[in-house]
Enzyme design. Structure first.
Site, PDB file in Angstrom:
ATOM      1  N   ASP A   1      48.828  26.261  39.157  1.00  0.00           N
ATOM      2  CA  ASP A   1      48.723  27.328  38.152  1.00  0.00           C
ATOM      3  C   ASP A   1      47.759  26.854  37.067  1.00  0.00           C
ATOM      4  O   ASP A   1      48.040  25.865  36.377  1.00  0.00           O
ATOM      5  CB  ASP A   1      50.125  27.560  37.573  1.00  0.00           C
ATOM      6  CG  ASP A   1      50.145  28.567  36.437  1.00  0.00           C
ATOM      7  OD1 ASP A   1      49.073  29.021  35.985  1.00  0.00           O
ATOM      8  OD2 ASP A   1      51.261  28.886  35.985  1.00  0.00           O
ATOM      9  N   ILE A   2      46.648  27.548  36.906  1.00  0.00           N
ATOM     10  CA  ILE A   2      45.588  27.076  35.998  1.00  0.00           C
ATOM     11  C   ILE A   2      46.039  27.085  34.537  1.00  0.00           C
ATOM     12  O   ILE A   2      45.490  26.331  33.729  1.00  0.00           O
ATOM     13  CB  ILE A   2      44.292  27.898  36.213  1.00  0.00           C
ATOM     14  CG1 ILE A   2      43.086  27.121  35.675  1.00  0.00           C
ATOM     15  CG2 ILE A   2      44.397  29.284  35.583  1.00  0.00           C
ATOM     16  CD1 ILE A   2      41.752  27.706  36.099  1.00  0.00           C
TER      17      ILE A   2
ATOM     18  N   ASN B   1      37.346  40.574  33.124  1.00  0.00           N
ATOM     19  CA  ASN B   1      36.553  41.779  33.412  1.00  0.00           C
ATOM     20  C   ASN B   1      35.519  41.958  32.302  1.00  0.00           C
ATOM     21  O   ASN B   1      35.609  41.315  31.249  1.00  0.00           O
ATOM     22  CB  ASN B   1      37.457  43.006  33.570  1.00  0.00           C
ATOM     23  CG  ASN B   1      38.372  43.196  32.374  1.00  0.00           C
ATOM     24  OD1 ASN B   1      37.921  43.380  31.246  1.00  0.00           O
ATOM     25  ND2 ASN B   1      39.674  43.092  32.608  1.00  0.00           N
TER      26      ASN B   1
ATOM     27  N   VAL C   1      45.055  36.249  37.245  1.00  0.00           N
ATOM     28  CA  VAL C   1      44.929  35.045  36.426  1.00  0.00           C
ATOM     29  C   VAL C   1      44.632  35.404  34.962  1.00  0.00           C
ATOM     30  O   VAL C   1      45.060  34.705  34.038  1.00  0.00           O
ATOM     31  CB  VAL C   1      43.879  34.089  37.049  1.00  0.00           C
ATOM     32  CG1 VAL C   1      42.472  34.611  36.928  1.00  0.00           C
ATOM     33  CG2 VAL C   1      44.010  32.694  36.474  1.00  0.00           C
ATOM     34  N   ASP C   2      43.937  36.507  34.743  1.00  0.00           N
ATOM     35  CA  ASP C   2      43.604  36.974  33.394  1.00  0.00           C
ATOM     36  C   ASP C   2      44.890  37.229  32.590  1.00  0.00           C
ATOM     37  O   ASP C   2      45.066  36.711  31.468  1.00  0.00           O
ATOM     38  CB  ASP C   2      42.777  38.268  33.533  1.00  0.00           C
ATOM     39  CG  ASP C   2      42.013  38.644  32.287  1.00  0.00           C
ATOM     40  OD1 ASP C   2      42.251  38.042  31.230  1.00  0.00           O
ATOM     41  OD2 ASP C   2      41.176  39.570  32.374  1.00  0.00           O
TER      42      ASP C   2
ATOM     43  N   SER D   1      36.892  36.267  41.443  1.00  0.00           N
ATOM     44  CA  SER D   1      36.587  37.474  42.240  1.00  0.00           C
ATOM     45  C   SER D   1      37.359  37.631  43.546  1.00  0.00           C
ATOM     46  O   SER D   1      37.203  38.642  44.220  1.00  0.00           O
ATOM     47  CB  SER D   1      35.077  37.603  42.560  1.00  0.00           C
ATOM     48  OG  SER D   1      34.353  38.085  41.447  1.00  0.00           O
ATOM     49  N   THR D   2      38.192  36.644  43.911  1.00  0.00           N
ATOM     50  CA  THR D   2      38.826  36.745  45.232  1.00  0.00           C
ATOM     51  C   THR D   2      40.219  37.379  45.206  1.00  0.00           C
ATOM     52  O   THR D   2      40.889  37.441  46.234  1.00  0.00           O
ATOM     53  CB  THR D   2      38.925  35.362  45.913  1.00  0.00           C
ATOM     54  OG1 THR D   2      39.743  34.501  45.119  1.00  0.00           O
ATOM     55  CG2 THR D   2      37.562  34.739  46.087  1.00  0.00           C
TER      56      THR D   2
ATOM     57  N   TYR E   1      39.279  41.694  42.793  1.00  0.00           N
ATOM     58  CA  TYR E   1      37.869  42.054  43.020  1.00  0.00           C
ATOM     59  C   TYR E   1      37.436  41.938  44.485  1.00  0.00           C
ATOM     60  O   TYR E   1      36.319  42.306  44.830  1.00  0.00           O
ATOM     61  CB  TYR E   1      36.951  41.243  42.109  1.00  0.00           C
ATOM     62  CG  TYR E   1      36.895  41.763  40.669  1.00  0.00           C
ATOM     63  CD1 TYR E   1      37.708  42.814  40.244  1.00  0.00           C
ATOM     64  CD2 TYR E   1      36.027  41.217  39.737  1.00  0.00           C
ATOM     65  CE1 TYR E   1      37.656  43.291  38.933  1.00  0.00           C
ATOM     66  CE2 TYR E   1      35.958  41.686  38.425  1.00  0.00           C
ATOM     67  CZ  TYR E   1      36.774  42.729  38.032  1.00  0.00           C
ATOM     68  OH  TYR E   1      36.712  43.199  36.736  1.00  0.00           O
TER      69      TYR E   1
HETATM   70  P1  ADP Z   1      39.477  38.822  40.179  1.00  0.00           P
HETATM   71  O1  ADP Z   1      39.670  40.148  39.493  1.00  0.00           O
HETATM   72  O2  ADP Z   1      38.270  38.049  39.667  1.00  0.00           O
HETATM   73  O3  ADP Z   1      39.513  38.944  41.673  1.00  0.00           O
HETATM   74  P2  ADP Z   1      42.277  37.857  40.085  1.00  0.00           P
HETATM   75  O4  ADP Z   1      42.985  37.295  38.902  1.00  0.00           O
HETATM   76  O5  ADP Z   1      42.768  39.132  40.675  1.00  0.00           O
HETATM   77  O6  ADP Z   1      40.720  37.928  39.663  1.00  0.00           O
HETATM   78  O7  ADP Z   1      42.277  36.766  41.232  1.00  0.00           O
HETATM   79  C1  ADP Z   1      41.501  35.606  41.211  1.00  0.00           C
HETATM   80  C2  ADP Z   1      42.276  34.468  41.846  1.00  0.00           C
HETATM   81  O8  ADP Z   1      43.175  33.914  40.875  1.00  0.00           O
HETATM   82  C3  ADP Z   1      43.157  34.893  43.018  1.00  0.00           C
HETATM   83  O9  ADP Z   1      42.965  33.962  44.061  1.00  0.00           O
HETATM   84  C4  ADP Z   1      44.574  34.768  42.463  1.00  0.00           C
HETATM   85  O10 ADP Z   1      45.504  34.422  43.462  1.00  0.00           O
HETATM   86  C5  ADP Z   1      44.396  33.633  41.488  1.00  0.00           C
HETATM   87  N1  ADP Z   1      45.421  33.464  40.447  1.00  0.00           N
HETATM   88  C6  ADP Z   1      46.312  34.343  39.937  1.00  0.00           C
HETATM   89  N2  ADP Z   1      47.081  33.756  38.999  1.00  0.00           N
HETATM   90  C7  ADP Z   1      46.655  32.454  38.903  1.00  0.00           C
HETATM   91  C8  ADP Z   1      47.051  31.303  38.131  1.00  0.00           C
HETATM   92  N3  ADP Z   1      48.028  31.372  37.218  1.00  0.00           N
HETATM   93  N4  ADP Z   1      46.377  30.141  38.332  1.00  0.00           N
HETATM   94  C9  ADP Z   1      45.376  30.043  39.218  1.00  0.00           C
HETATM   95  N5  ADP Z   1      44.956  31.079  39.978  1.00  0.00           N
HETATM   96  C10 ADP Z   1      45.596  32.263  39.820  1.00  0.00           C
END
Ligand code: ADP
Length: 182
Positions: A18-19, A32, A41-42, A125-126, A129
């Site tokens: 978890d980042i 975005n 993640v946002d 983006s994965t 997006y």
């Molecule tokens: P985007 O809109 O750029 O695709 P997302 O947040 O939907 O961004 O997804 C980008 C990546 O972040 C996905 O692989 C998702 O599983 C991952 N993600 C979501 N929450 C976390 C987190 N807390 N830490 C790390 N990666 C995360």
């Protein structure tokens, strides 16, 4: 679960996790272009970092696709958040690789410009997006390797992958390209 390679003086590492818990100088947000927050993640970064980060984002106003902006880290352990805007994936023929590369590259530039040594990225983006993970991993890792070659400023560039599947895809691509080029 982690893998690392050294390119010039920079360690490139992959971990599953978890980042929002990272203690690197900066963490990168998959934002975005309105910097308006959202899911994925946002949402997790804004929830963990508190409302101060969104206030700074509002003042900045927005960020074009393929670029990035920097704020403080609010209540996060990381002192800074770099908000990078990756492309929405259509079919790969609408500038998506260039935009994804730009998001990573500008984030790395901001890291160096702010005197920071360590930075952690999610897989931009994965998620929502829709960028195919193996293609995105290739762009992400190539861009980082190209950037750190011939430089000394960055100590650590880490990718924090949220699922085991994503971690494995990144690992496969890193093994492939670092075997050839690193
Ligand atoms: P985007 O809109 O750029 O695709 P997302 O947040 O939907 O961004 O997804 C980008 C990546 O972040 C996905 O692989 C998702 O599983 C991952 N993600 C979501 N929450 C976390 C987190 N807390 N830490 C790390 N990666 C995360």
């Amino acid at each position: 679960m982690s893998v690392e390679v050294k390119v010039n003086s920079t360690v490139i590492s992959l971990v599953k996790g978890d980042i929002t818990l990272e203690e690197t100088d900066a963490i990168v947000n998959a934002a975005n272009s309105r910097l308006a927050g959202g899911g994925g993640v946002d949402g997790a970064i804004h929830r963990a970092g508190g409302p101060g980060i969104m206030e700074e984002c509002r003042k900045i106003g927005g960020c074009s696709t393929g670029s990035a902006v920097i704020t403080t880290g609010g209540r996060l352990k990381a002192r800074h958040v770099i908000h990078a805007v990756g492309p929405v994936y259509r079919d790969g023929n609408h500038g998506e690789p260039e935009a994804l590369k730009g998001a990573y590259r500008r984030s790395l530039e901001l890291t160096v410009e702010n005197g920071l040594k360590t930075v952690a990225f999610p897989s931009i983006s994965t998620g929502a997006y829709g960028y195919p993970i193996a293609e995105a991993a290739r762009v992400a890792l190539k861009t980082v390797i190209e950037f750190v070659r011939g430089r000394k400023e960055l100590e650590l560039v880490r990718f924090v992958l949220f699922s085991e599947g994503d971690f494995n895809r990144y690992r496969e691509v890193l093994e492939e390209i670092s075997g050839k080029n690193a």
